[in-house]
Design an enzyme around this catalytic site. Structure first.
Site, mmCIF file in Angstrom:
data_model
loop_
_atom_site.group_PDB
_atom_site.id
_atom_site.type_symbol
_atom_site.label_atom_id
_atom_site.label_comp_id
_atom_site.label_asym_id
_atom_site.label_seq_id
_atom_site.Cartn_x
_atom_site.Cartn_y
_atom_site.Cartn_z
ATOM 1 N N ARG A 35 52.896 0.102 -20.733
ATOM 2 C CA ARG A 35 51.345 0.835 -21.565
ATOM 3 C C ARG A 35 50.460 0.697 -20.336
ATOM 4 N NH1 ARG A 35 49.907 4.710 -23.122
ATOM 5 N NH2 ARG A 35 52.089 4.405 -24.361
ATOM 6 N N LYS B 30 28.905 9.805 -15.438
ATOM 7 C CA LYS B 30 28.753 9.973 -16.957
ATOM 8 C C LYS B 30 30.607 9.186 -17.094
ATOM 9 C CE LYS B 30 25.174 12.887 -18.984
ATOM 10 N NZ LYS B 30 24.933 13.909 -19.898
ATOM 11 N N LYS C 68 14.788 12.687 -12.580
ATOM 12 C CA LYS C 68 15.101 13.189 -14.157
ATOM 13 C C LYS C 68 14.104 13.104 -15.169
ATOM 14 C CE LYS C 68 18.956 12.696 -15.025
ATOM 15 N NZ LYS C 68 19.560 13.827 -15.411
ATOM 16 N N GLU D 144 15.308 17.073 -10.763
ATOM 17 C CA GLU D 144 15.406 18.357 -12.102
ATOM 18 C C GLU D 144 14.414 18.645 -12.220
ATOM 19 O OE1 GLU D 144 16.201 17.079 -16.912
ATOM 20 O OE2 GLU D 144 17.136 15.993 -15.592
ATOM 21 N N ASP E 139 18.360 23.041 -15.216
ATOM 22 C CA ASP E 139 18.540 22.146 -15.893
ATOM 23 C C ASP E 139 19.096 22.477 -17.985
ATOM 24 O OD1 ASP E 139 19.148 19.648 -17.757
ATOM 25 O OD2 ASP E 139 17.124 19.669 -18.722
#
Length: 285
Positions: free
Chosen positions: A99, A134, A166, A196, A217
């Protein structure tokens, strides 16, 4: 590209500890510790392999005497029914590692396969397919490695790699110009700055202050095309936000340099691979 062995081994040991704890209540009570068996990995779909050596390393850590024959390598395309690897070793250890090995191989191959779909959809354009931060905690190098195996490129590994302003950084500091100037004064010469932007006014401000990379963006492909014209090669342009398999070609054809997708790592579907018992016949499906 090769991941460091100590990192791989630590990941595997953490996973095995999580799965086995101190005994395998099925295998340890059922299987003789002297038994040996043969098994193999078989692809159940068409895609790109990633993490094969890592998956096989699971069995090597459990059984130092295992015999392994690889029939493909990371980055290779495979078809449904292809045998990826064969192995022979201690039966109990093969069962205990199954597994963990499959979890790694299916997840990484899923990332590589989805990345490769995106790469093929933008062929012939200037755009590179790129990942983001992410990622799953503790698994970032595995996931970013899988992106590269699928033909993509890596964005920042972490917050140290580059300065990326950002919207919240910009709003908190008081504007693009002030933030970039402050970073230029305080940062070393090796640090690149990305900004950004949400509209053409912010794009022009980022260009005027000398940003190295500018993120567009959530812009439409039409707006991205206009942004490319405004930029005229003065900075690298990165498209980000709401990019899908359906619109990625239009995004690439706008002329941007980079298309970054969090979906490569944060919501990928596992690639269907099975571990079968016995001798591989090479016509499994």
């Amino acid at each position: 590209m090769k991941l460091l062995q100590f990192y791989i081994d630590d990941i595997i040991k953490t996973a095995l500890n999580e799965d086995i704890n101190y005994i395998d209540s099925t295998t340890d009570l059922l299987i003789s510790p002297k038994d040996e068996s043969e098994a193999y990995f078989v692809s159940k779909a068409d895609g790109v392999v990633a993490g094969l050596d890592i998956a096989l390393r699971v069995f090597e850590l459990l059984d130092s005497g295992i015999e392994i024959t690889r029939h493909t390598e990371d980055g290779n395309e495979v078809r449904k029914g292809d045998i990826l690897a064969e192995f022979k070793g201690n039966t109990a250890m093969l069962l205990k590692g199954e597994r963990t090995a499959l979890n790694i191989l299916q997840h990484m191959s899923g990332i590589a396969t989805y990345t490769n779909k995106c790469v093929k959809l933008v062929e012939g354009t200037n755009a590179s397919i790129c990942d983001t931060r992410k990622t799953l905690p503790g698994l970032r190098p595995l996931q970013k490695y899988a992106v590269v195996m699928g033909g993509g490129k890596n964005h920042r590994y972490n917050l140290t790699d580059a300065a990326m302003l950002k919207d919240n950084h910009i709003d908190a500091y008081g504007g693009i110009t002030n933030a970039v100037k402050a970073l230029r004064e305080r940062a070393g010469h090796m640090l690149k700055i990305e900004v950004e932007t949400r509209n053409f006014d912010e794009l022009r401000e980022a260009l005027n202050v000398g940003a190295d990379v500018i993120m567009l963006d959530n812009m439409s492909p039409a707006d991205m095309k206009k942004a490319v014209e405004i930029t005229a090669g003065r900075a690298k342009l990165e498209a980000s936000g709401n990019v899908t398999l359906e619109n990625i070609r239009a995004v690439a054809e706008s002329g941007v340099d980079i298309i970054s997708l969090g979906a490569l790592t944060h919501s990928v579907t596992a690639f269907d691979i099975s571990m079968k018992w016995g001798k591989a016949t090479f016509n499994d499906m």
